[in-house]
Design a protein around this motif. Structure first.
Motif, short mmCIF file in Angstrom:
data_model
loop_
_atom_site.label_atom_id
_atom_site.label_comp_id
_atom_site.label_asym_id
_atom_site.label_seq_id
_atom_site.Cartn_x
_atom_site.Cartn_y
_atom_site.Cartn_z
N TYR A 1 -10.72 5.50 10.65
CA TYR A 1 -10.07 5.38 9.35
C TYR A 1 -8.64 4.88 9.57
CZ TYR A 1 -9.03 6.59 4.49
OH TYR A 1 -8.71 6.54 3.15
N PRO A 2 -8.35 3.59 9.29
CA PRO A 2 -7.00 3.04 9.50
C PRO A 2 -6.07 3.37 8.34
CG PRO A 2 -8.48 1.32 8.77
CD PRO A 2 -9.32 2.56 8.89
N TRP A 3 -4.79 3.61 8.65
CA TRP A 3 -3.78 3.85 7.63
C TRP A 3 -2.41 3.58 8.24
CZ3 TRP A 3 -0.36 8.19 8.08
CH2 TRP A 3 -0.66 9.04 9.16
N PHE A 4 -1.40 3.54 7.37
CA PHE A 4 -0.04 3.25 7.84
C PHE A 4 0.83 4.46 7.61
CE2 PHE A 4 4.26 1.52 7.54
CZ PHE A 4 4.29 0.66 8.63
N ASP A 5 1.49 4.90 8.68
CA ASP A 5 2.37 6.05 8.64
C ASP A 5 3.76 5.58 8.21
OD1 ASP A 5 3.90 8.30 9.04
OD2 ASP A 5 2.99 8.82 10.97
N VAL A 6 4.17 5.93 6.96
CA VAL A 6 5.45 5.45 6.45
C VAL A 6 6.63 6.17 7.09
CG1 VAL A 6 4.43 4.76 4.25
CG2 VAL A 6 5.36 7.06 4.49
N ASP A 7 6.41 7.35 7.67
CA ASP A 7 7.51 8.04 8.36
C ASP A 7 7.79 7.40 9.71
OD1 ASP A 7 8.07 9.87 6.35
OD2 ASP A 7 6.62 11.34 7.09
N GLY B 1 0.79 -1.22 0.00
CA GLY B 1 0.00 0.00 0.00
C GLY B 1 0.82 1.27 0.00
N GLN B 2 2.14 1.16 0.18
CA GLN B 2 3.00 2.33 0.19
C GLN B 2 3.41 2.68 -1.24
OE1 GLN B 2 6.40 1.99 2.78
NE2 GLN B 2 7.49 3.69 1.81
N GLN B 3 3.48 3.96 -1.53
CA GLN B 3 3.89 4.41 -2.86
C GLN B 3 5.41 4.42 -2.93
OE1 GLN B 3 1.93 7.61 -5.56
NE2 GLN B 3 3.35 8.73 -4.28
N VAL B 4 5.95 3.67 -3.90
CA VAL B 4 7.39 3.56 -4.08
C VAL B 4 7.78 4.39 -5.30
CG1 VAL B 4 9.32 1.98 -4.47
CG2 VAL B 4 7.35 1.23 -3.11
N HIS B 5 8.81 5.22 -5.15
CA HIS B 5 9.28 6.08 -6.23
C HIS B 5 10.44 5.41 -6.95
CE1 HIS B 5 6.82 9.43 -4.77
NE2 HIS B 5 7.24 9.12 -3.54
N VAL B 6 10.26 5.18 -8.26
CA VAL B 6 11.31 4.64 -9.12
C VAL B 6 11.75 5.78 -10.04
CG1 VAL B 6 11.96 2.92 -10.82
CG2 VAL B 6 10.35 2.33 -8.99
N ILE B 7 12.98 6.25 -9.86
CA ILE B 7 13.49 7.41 -10.60
C ILE B 7 14.27 6.91 -11.80
CG2 ILE B 7 14.91 9.48 -10.46
CD1 ILE B 7 14.45 9.38 -7.40
N VAL B 8 13.90 7.40 -13.00
CA VAL B 8 14.53 6.97 -14.25
C VAL B 8 15.12 8.20 -14.92
CG1 VAL B 8 14.21 5.86 -16.48
CG2 VAL B 8 12.90 5.07 -14.49
N GLN C 1 1.34 -6.76 13.71
CA GLN C 1 0.14 -6.03 13.27
C GLN C 1 -0.26 -6.51 11.88
OE1 GLN C 1 1.07 -1.90 13.48
NE2 GLN C 1 1.29 -1.85 15.69
N ARG C 2 -1.54 -6.35 11.59
CA ARG C 2 -2.03 -6.74 10.28
C ARG C 2 -1.51 -5.76 9.22
NH1 ARG C 2 -6.24 -3.61 8.48
NH2 ARG C 2 -7.16 -2.17 9.98
N THR C 3 -1.46 -6.25 8.00
CA THR C 3 -0.98 -5.42 6.91
C THR C 3 -1.96 -4.28 6.65
OG1 THR C 3 0.10 -7.31 5.90
CG2 THR C 3 -0.29 -5.41 4.50
N PRO C 4 -1.52 -3.01 6.64
CA PRO C 4 -2.45 -1.90 6.42
C PRO C 4 -2.95 -1.88 4.98
CG PRO C 4 -0.19 -1.11 6.46
CD PRO C 4 -0.13 -2.55 6.83
N VAL C 5 -4.15 -1.34 4.81
CA VAL C 5 -4.73 -1.26 3.48
C VAL C 5 -4.30 0.01 2.76
CG1 VAL C 5 -6.72 -2.66 4.10
CG2 VAL C 5 -6.82 -0.18 4.41
N PHE C 6 -3.73 0.95 3.49
CA PHE C 6 -3.40 2.24 2.89
C PHE C 6 -2.22 2.84 3.65
CE2 PHE C 6 -4.41 6.93 2.94
CZ PHE C 6 -3.85 7.18 1.70
N ALA C 7 -1.21 3.30 2.89
CA ALA C 7 -0.01 3.87 3.51
C ALA C 7 0.27 5.24 2.91
CB ALA C 7 1.20 2.95 3.29
N ALA C 8 0.66 6.17 3.76
CA ALA C 8 0.97 7.54 3.33
C ALA C 8 1.87 8.17 4.37
CB ALA C 8 -0.31 8.35 3.14
N ARG C 9 2.35 9.38 4.05
CA ARG C 9 3.20 10.07 5.01
C ARG C 9 2.39 10.85 6.04
NH1 ARG C 9 8.18 9.29 3.91
NH2 ARG C 9 8.90 8.91 1.79
N GLN C 10 1.25 11.29 5.68
CA GLN C 10 0.41 12.05 6.60
C GLN C 10 -1.03 11.98 6.11
OE1 GLN C 10 -0.35 13.08 9.78
NE2 GLN C 10 1.74 13.90 9.67
#
Length: 445
Positions: free
Chosen positions: A243-249, A38-45, A143-152
């Motif tokens: 509202y559950p979410w995952f704090d990637v920071d 659920g986390q957004q991964v940045h692939v820089i090309v 913990q269970r795997t979150p359905v949504f991940a973001a920084r804030q």
């Protein structure tokens, strides 16, 4: 010999470097080693070409199992780098990859088409996206795997009216907004609203948008709109929201909540507040009502008559007024302007013709009659000068004075015309375009 050999070696080395200058691509992953589903991964090309681009690289989308791949909605970044003495131009784009499960993800080596300059020629080329991968871990600390991940995440709600001051039949609109950083709007999950017992509710389709500025940050947004209506009086409760979410920071699961909202509904006002019309029975119409009806009928008839008359006669009246204001072709005013223009610059013959036309319009039978009636010595002397120039046998006559003649004509024009003049209403010439005998004689002269 040694110097020549060294020069040849340097030339071969430079040629080899030039031949080796080809487009290439490189990639990197913004990976801290703790990527979760659920986390957004940045692939820089980065794509580089020698010299400069003639057409930008076409970054393709590709399929990656158990992941959502998109191109970040941002402007490409221009780069400049020197490698082995060769200057390269570069363009950077970022892929956003959102893995849905844990495991290892490897990007495919897809072609990227482009155009660049080679020895002054525009050529087309292709580079391969480097095959690069990253790992996605599972649950953290049991913990269970979150359905949504973001920084804030920011979760807010608002109402279009006070929900504690409703009446039966009223509707209140609730707006719930989710704002997240470092995510995409399409990845923001739906807010579980729940059911408000005793109220009817209708949830509209969500509104999503990226690149939303909130304060000093930019992120993505999802808006949920719910309409509640009340069919009866009472006190009701709109349930709280979790509202559950995952704090990637912080790398931990979080839950953002909205409180319970109380809704108070009272009965609608009684129908007695409406003033009913008062009905009175009358045996016969009153005199005032009869007069009022007659006046209204007369007014309507008058309006119809005025409209009919205006529609029928107004165009004729307007056309007549325009024709009345328009100067007639052979009027005294028009002929006087022609005469003064002719005196200012025409030859003697044209001036004499203009004098004859104007004297006839003002009511004199000839120029001689007009001179006698005016009794102006300056006028007589200037006309005699014109006649000598036109009809005399010699050419030693003095030319007429244009300014003196113009002044004399103006004085005569201001003076009262002789009785029987055409100013009072005589008809215009029957054939204004035909040449008079005098004009024929003048042309002969």
């Amino acid at each position: 010999m040694r110097s020549a050999a060294m020069g040849l070696a340097l030339s071969l080395l430079a040629a080899t470097s030039c031949l080796a200058a080809e487009p290439f691509a490189r990639a990197s992953v913004d990976d801290d080693g703790q990527i979760v589903p659920g986390q957004q991964v940045h692939v820089i090309v980065d794509v580089f070409v020698p010299d400069f681009f003639t057409s930008p690289p076409q970054f393709p989308l590709f399929d990656l199992p158990n992941a959502v791949v998109t191109l970040a909605n941002e402007r490409p970044q221009n780069l400049l780098q020197t490698i082995d003495g060769v200057q390269y131009s570069g363009i950077r784009r970022t892929y956003a990859v959102v893995p849905e499960v844990s495991g290892t993800f490897t990007l495919p080596s897809v072609p990227i088409e482009l155009g660049y300059s080679e020895d002054g020629r525009w050529v087309k080329g292709t580079v391969q996206l480097p095959s690069i991968g990253f790992n996605v871990i599972g649950s953290v600390s049991g913990q269970r795997t979150p359905v949504f991940a973001a920084r804030q995440i920011a979760l807010t709600q608002s109402f279009d009216r006070n929900p504690s001051q409703l009446k039966v039949g009223d509707a209140v609109v609730r707006t719930v907004t989710v704002f997240g950083e470092d995510t995409q709007a399409m990845m923001i999950p739906q807010v579980v609203i729940g059911e408000a017992a005793g109220l009817r509710q209708y949830q509209k389709p969500p509104q999503i948008a990226d690149n939303i500025v909130s304060g000093n940050t930019t992120g993505s947004r999802r808006i949920e709109t719910i309409v509640y209506t009340a069919d009866k009086a009472g006190t009701f409760r709109i349930p709280a929201v979790s509202y559950p979410w995952f704090d990637v920071d912080a790398h931990q699961a979080r839950t953002t909540t909205l409180p319970t909202v109380a809704v108070t509904v009272i009965d609608a006002p009684a129908s007695s507040d409406i003033i009913a019309p008062e009905l009175r029975q009358e045996t016969a119409p009153s005199r005032s009502r009869t007069l009022t009806a007659a006046a209204l009928a007369s007014g309507c008839a008058l309006c119809v008559a005025v409209l009919w008359a205006g529609r029928r006669f107004l165009p004729r009246f307007s056309n007549g007024m325009r024709a009345w204001r328009r100067p007639r072709p052979n009027s005294e005013h028009v002929e006087f302007k022609r005469l003064m223009n002719s005196i200012a610059g025409d030859e003697e013959s044209a001036v004499y013709q203009a004098l004859m036309r104007w004297t006839r319009v003002v009511g004199y039978s000839s120029i001689s009659t007009w001179m006698t009636a005016s009794s102006d010595p300056d006028l007589r002397s200037q006309i005699e000068a014109i006649e000598k120039a036109l009809f005399g046998s010699g050419t030693d006559g003095a030319p007429f004075d244009r300014q003196a003649l113009a002044d004399a004509v103006r004085r005569s024009h201001i003076a009262k015309p002789a009785p029987g003049s055409l100013r009072g209403g005589a008809l215009p010439p029957l054939n204004p375009g035909a040449a008079s005998p005098t004009s024929v004689n003048l042309r002969r002269w």
